[in-house]
Design an enzyme around this catalytic site. Sequence first.
Site, PDB file in Angstrom:
ATOM      1  N   SER A 235       0.838  -1.194   0.000  1.00  0.00           N
ATOM      2  CA  SER A 235       0.000   0.000   0.000  1.00  0.00           C
ATOM      3  C   SER A 235       0.881   1.256   0.000  1.00  0.00           C
ATOM      4  O   SER A 235       1.741   1.404  -0.862  1.00  0.00           O
ATOM      5  CB  SER A 235      -0.943  -0.054   1.211  1.00  0.00           C
ATOM      6  OG  SER A 235      -1.962   0.900   1.113  1.00  0.00           O
ATOM      7  N   ASP A 460      -8.263  -3.864  -7.126  1.00  0.00           N
ATOM      8  CA  ASP A 460      -7.927  -3.283  -5.823  1.00  0.00           C
ATOM      9  C   ASP A 460      -8.671  -1.959  -5.647  1.00  0.00           C
ATOM     10  O   ASP A 460      -8.667  -1.102  -6.534  1.00  0.00           O
ATOM     11  CB  ASP A 460      -6.410  -3.058  -5.765  1.00  0.00           C
ATOM     12  CG  ASP A 460      -5.912  -2.673  -4.382  1.00  0.00           C
ATOM     13  OD1 ASP A 460      -6.575  -1.873  -3.707  1.00  0.00           O
ATOM     14  OD2 ASP A 460      -4.843  -3.158  -3.989  1.00  0.00           O
ATOM     15  N   HIS A 489      -6.727  -6.068  -1.099  1.00  0.00           N
ATOM     16  CA  HIS A 489      -5.579  -5.190  -0.925  1.00  0.00           C
ATOM     17  C   HIS A 489      -4.506  -5.920  -0.133  1.00  0.00           C
ATOM     18  O   HIS A 489      -4.780  -6.452   0.943  1.00  0.00           O
ATOM     19  CB  HIS A 489      -6.049  -3.940  -0.174  1.00  0.00           C
ATOM     20  CG  HIS A 489      -5.067  -2.823  -0.143  1.00  0.00           C
ATOM     21  ND1 HIS A 489      -4.600  -2.216  -1.284  1.00  0.00           N
ATOM     22  CD2 HIS A 489      -4.471  -2.176   0.886  1.00  0.00           C
ATOM     23  CE1 HIS A 489      -3.770  -1.239  -0.953  1.00  0.00           C
ATOM     24  NE2 HIS A 489      -3.667  -1.210   0.365  1.00  0.00           N
TER      25      HIS A 489
END
Length: 527
Positions: A235, A460, A489
């Site tokens: 991320s 995502d 994710h």
Amino acid sequence: MRRSAALGSAGTLIAGTLMAGVMAVPAAGADGRHSGSSTSEARGVQIAADRAAKAGIDWQDCPADWGIAKPIQCGWVTVPVDYAKPNGRKIKIALDRIGNTGTEKDRQGSLLYNPGGPGGSGMRFPTRVTKKNPIYTKMAKAYDFVGFDPRGVGHSSPISCVDPQEFVKAPKLDPVPDSEADKLAQRKLAAEYADGCKERSGWLLPHMTTPNTARDLDVVRAALGENKLNFLGVSYGTYLGAVYGTLFPGHVRRMVVDSVVNPSKEKIWYQANLDQDVAFQMRWNDWKEWVAKNDATFHIGDTSEKVEAQWVKLRATAKKDPIGGVVGPAELIGFFQSAPYYDSAWVPVAETWSKYIAGDTKALVDEIAPDMSDTAGNAASENGNAVYTAVECADAKWPTSWKKWDRDNTRLHKDHPFMTWANAWMNLPCATWSTKQQTPLEVKSGKGLPPVLIVQATRDAATPYEGAVELHKRFKGSRLITEKDAGSHGVTGQVNPCINDRVDTYLLTGKTDSRDVTCAPHATPKP
């Protein structure tokens, strides 16, 4: 980019991302003239890294109140607040580690991890070894697993923007405005939040940038005695990795980036959040279809349209009269957004909703309502949100015109209503931010950068697929593994041998496939 389920004082959710700039120790071949660093900052990193290399890390059992058990150990690395002034004020970065599980011959050094945010702590990373998570077994044989709290996070000079108990109080304002008065109220809360950040943490705010976190990462590398960095970023951690790789290309040994923030300067951070709103709606729709297919289990609705109607009904009920006195629309979004975020949340969120529809209000309230007695947890939530805001606001220049915010989010909300306004209010403090906002770094390859492994799911929600494609273009020699028709994710944490085996091979041997790879999706959750 990571969104937290915590609710902020601006009456909505709090999301996540970050960005850009510096250089390092010549022995590993970093180029101090690379874009993004001033000469003084480049020199400051070298000075700090040299000091850290000499000092090393005094590993000890972790403090009892950190909740990190033996054999994991903890330590500190000292870094400058301002790398242009390496002899000025200092802060300490908290780390923990567990040694590799294989032999000394198996060992390939330290593997550092960042889970995202900005504002996420990596201190739980070594527990993947102690808990014997099978996905990480081969990696753990070769690497010491090292977690850390980035500057401003957790045990690393934590910042704050509001009293934590106030931060978690519920219910908050409905993020979706019904009137100009509603918008004005949210704007006021956002401005007050920005002021609170300055009041409580102003000394560190100008230095809460991704470039500085990347600099810290290089000092940590030196303190660990590593000539080059092995890094796994998820991320927002992918943006941290991209910035590090740009500024310190000769210091990278192996780098895996998973669920990628779009590194384009034009995306950081305002446009990135608008793009996120579109992707969240897509994945929300995916989840609704799955709930409908499993109506025999959940009894929420046997078509996506019926599931959406139940959602609208639930929102309206909570808006009129907060459920249990504490669960309003903002709190519902905080809970339900985990489903489009992570496949692991599909079943538990649907089960809780199903119980509510069947008459069990308590299950929903128990899941969502803040625990006012959990002062440590509430402080951590508030800190995570403060860091998210501080980094995102400091990394890039944000629009200051309310007309632009209003126009863009009103337009987007029409077809993407699930997250748009919640995301807008969460980021609006950046419009009135009190300290200097930087210009994002131009992420690109530099001399000595090895092949970087990029992993991304096509659906995502938090970090749209285009971000992985963009980084792939910018990092020459990188390899992209695409998980097609999947959207959870954090791909490397899922069981998918097509991906897991390639990540292991890369980290253990440095080898990638001769071309980009497309993998079938991991297994769909079963009720």
